[in-house]
Write a protein that holds these residues in place. Structure first.
Motif, PDB file in Angstrom:
ATOM      1  N   ILE A  12       0.838  -1.208   0.000  1.00 55.43           N
ATOM      2  CA  ILE A  12       0.000   0.000   0.000  1.00 55.43           C
ATOM      3  C   ILE A  12       0.867   1.251   0.000  1.00 55.43           C
ATOM      4  O   ILE A  12       0.643   2.187  -0.787  1.00 55.43           O
ATOM      5  N   PHE A  13       1.862   1.294   0.866  1.00 55.72           N
ATOM      6  CA  PHE A  13       2.731   2.469   0.931  1.00 55.72           C
ATOM      7  C   PHE A  13       3.541   2.642  -0.362  1.00 55.72           C
ATOM      8  O   PHE A  13       3.714   3.763  -0.851  1.00 55.72           O
ATOM      9  N   GLU A  47       2.847   1.545  -3.514  1.00 60.20           N
ATOM     10  CA  GLU A  47       2.013   1.968  -4.638  1.00 60.20           C
ATOM     11  C   GLU A  47       1.446   3.364  -4.407  1.00 60.20           C
ATOM     12  O   GLU A  47       1.299   4.149  -5.351  1.00 60.20           O
ATOM     13  N   GLY A  48       1.123   3.698  -3.143  1.00 61.58           N
ATOM     14  CA  GLY A  48       0.663   5.048  -2.848  1.00 61.58           C
ATOM     15  C   GLY A  48       1.738   6.080  -3.128  1.00 61.58           C
ATOM     16  O   GLY A  48       1.461   7.150  -3.704  1.00 61.58           O
ATOM     17  N   SER A  49       2.982   5.788  -2.768  1.00 58.04           N
ATOM     18  CA  SER A  49       4.088   6.699  -3.046  1.00 58.04           C
ATOM     19  C   SER A  49       4.336   6.825  -4.537  1.00 58.04           C
ATOM     20  O   SER A  49       4.605   7.930  -5.044  1.00 58.04           O
ATOM     21  N   TRP A  85       2.103   6.477  -6.847  1.00 53.06           N
ATOM     22  CA  TRP A  85       0.989   7.262  -7.384  1.00 53.06           C
ATOM     23  C   TRP A  85       1.165   8.753  -7.094  1.00 53.06           C
ATOM     24  O   TRP A  85       0.878   9.609  -7.936  1.00 53.06           O
ATOM     25  N   LEU A  86       1.658   9.085  -5.906  1.00 53.50           N
ATOM     26  CA  LEU A  86       1.816  10.484  -5.532  1.00 53.50           C
ATOM     27  C   LEU A  86       3.039  11.139  -6.165  1.00 53.50           C
ATOM     28  O   LEU A  86       2.969  12.285  -6.637  1.00 53.50           O
TER      29      LEU A  86
END
Length: 304
Positions: free
Chosen positions: A106-107, A109-111, A113-114
């Protein structure tokens, strides 16, 4: 081999060691108090590095970025503990591993994406630019010496916190008998959140400090996490002193192994083969040392 080069490599090993200590101290604190295997600890290291890089770029101040790394990693750790980790304390270690591995994804892929897949870079602050002379005529980067100083200062501060303060007394009590301190009226859930946030802040600090020496990118925490686990296994799970000794041992052995083994093998092998074999043996060296230590000290050098 010159004296200056040897001292430089020893200092590089010490710098790697104190960086690993910042990671391993939080990890061993969390495992020792909560009995939790947190594979997502490397993601907190990455969050600290990204927070420092972004805030430093926006404000032009590395020091503000450093504060932002502590705040961001501690906040992420506290949120993680409240929303996810709190539900895992009474579960077995397999559930903890699966849940925290999911947090890694999660972290990451979230990073991505951001911030995208591109690397970010941190500039060394002007105050710490330059080098200091070494015996034998060499020079060593001032920023790396500052990283060593920060790591040692954090080690002293953690020792004082754990051994001399009321919070440290509660942390030690929670490690020994969580049911008893809950019965005495201590809010165990708040204590766990504070410990988790403290461990996360240390990881974020490590990420921010290393971000000025290498690129800041998605997934940068996973390789360091593996070394941090080696450190706490060698030093003894739950022991801050063990984390410091184990980190310096791992950092020095890894750095000196990569430096000396190819040169030693070059005395009896062609240079290309010596470099390849030496690099392979150096990458195995810390795991061989870990296996030997565990053979004689199954609970680590300084079991809590």
């Amino acid at each position: 081999m010159s004296t200056a080069l040897l001292i430089e490599q020893l200092l590089n090993g010490l710098q790697l060691g104190v960086m690993l200590f910042l990671m391993a101290a939080g990890l061993t604190l969390i495992f020792g108090v909560m009995g939790l295997i947190n594979l997502a600890h490397g993601s907190l290291y990455m969050i600290g590095a990204f927070a420092c890089a972004i805030v430093a770029s926006a404000t032009g101040s590395f020091w503000i970025g450093l504060i932002a790394s502590l705040v961001a990693a501690a906040a992420a750790g506290a949120i993680m503990e409240v929303l996810v980790i709190r539900r895992l304390y009474e579960r077995d270690h397999l559930d903890q591993v699966l849940a925290t591995f999911a947090l890694i994804l999660i972290f990451s892929e979230g990073s991505r994406w951001l911030f995208g897949s591109f690397a970010l870079y941190l500039d060394i602050p002007p105050l710490l630019q330059g080098a200091v002379p070494l015996p034998g005529g060499g020079q060593y980067q001032l920023y790396r010496l500052a990283v060593i100083g920060v790591g040692i200062s954090v080690a002293v501060g953690l020792h004082v916190l754990i051994s001399r303060t009321r919070l440290g007394m509660r942390i030690r009590a929670g490690e020994s008998d969580r049911e008893m301190i809950a019965a005495l009226g201590i809010d165990i859930q708040t204590l766990y959140t504070v410990v988790f946030a403290l461990g996360a802040a240390l990881a974020g600090l490590a990420g921010a400090l290393v971000g000025a020496l290498q690129s800041v990118q998605v997934g940068m925490g996973e390789p360091v996490l593996i070394l941090a686990f080696v450190v706490i296994v060698i030093g003894g799970i739950g022991s801050i002193k063990g984390a410091l000794v184990g980190a310096i041992l791992v950092g020095t052995i890894d750095t000196m192994g990569r430096f000396l083994l190819p040169k030693t093998l070059a005395l009896i092998l062609p240079a290309s083969q010596a470099g390849m074999i030496g690099a392979a043996l150096a990458s195995m060296l810390i795991y061989i040392v870990m296996a030997l230590i565990l053979a004689f000290r199954p609970r680590g050098l300084f079991a809590a």
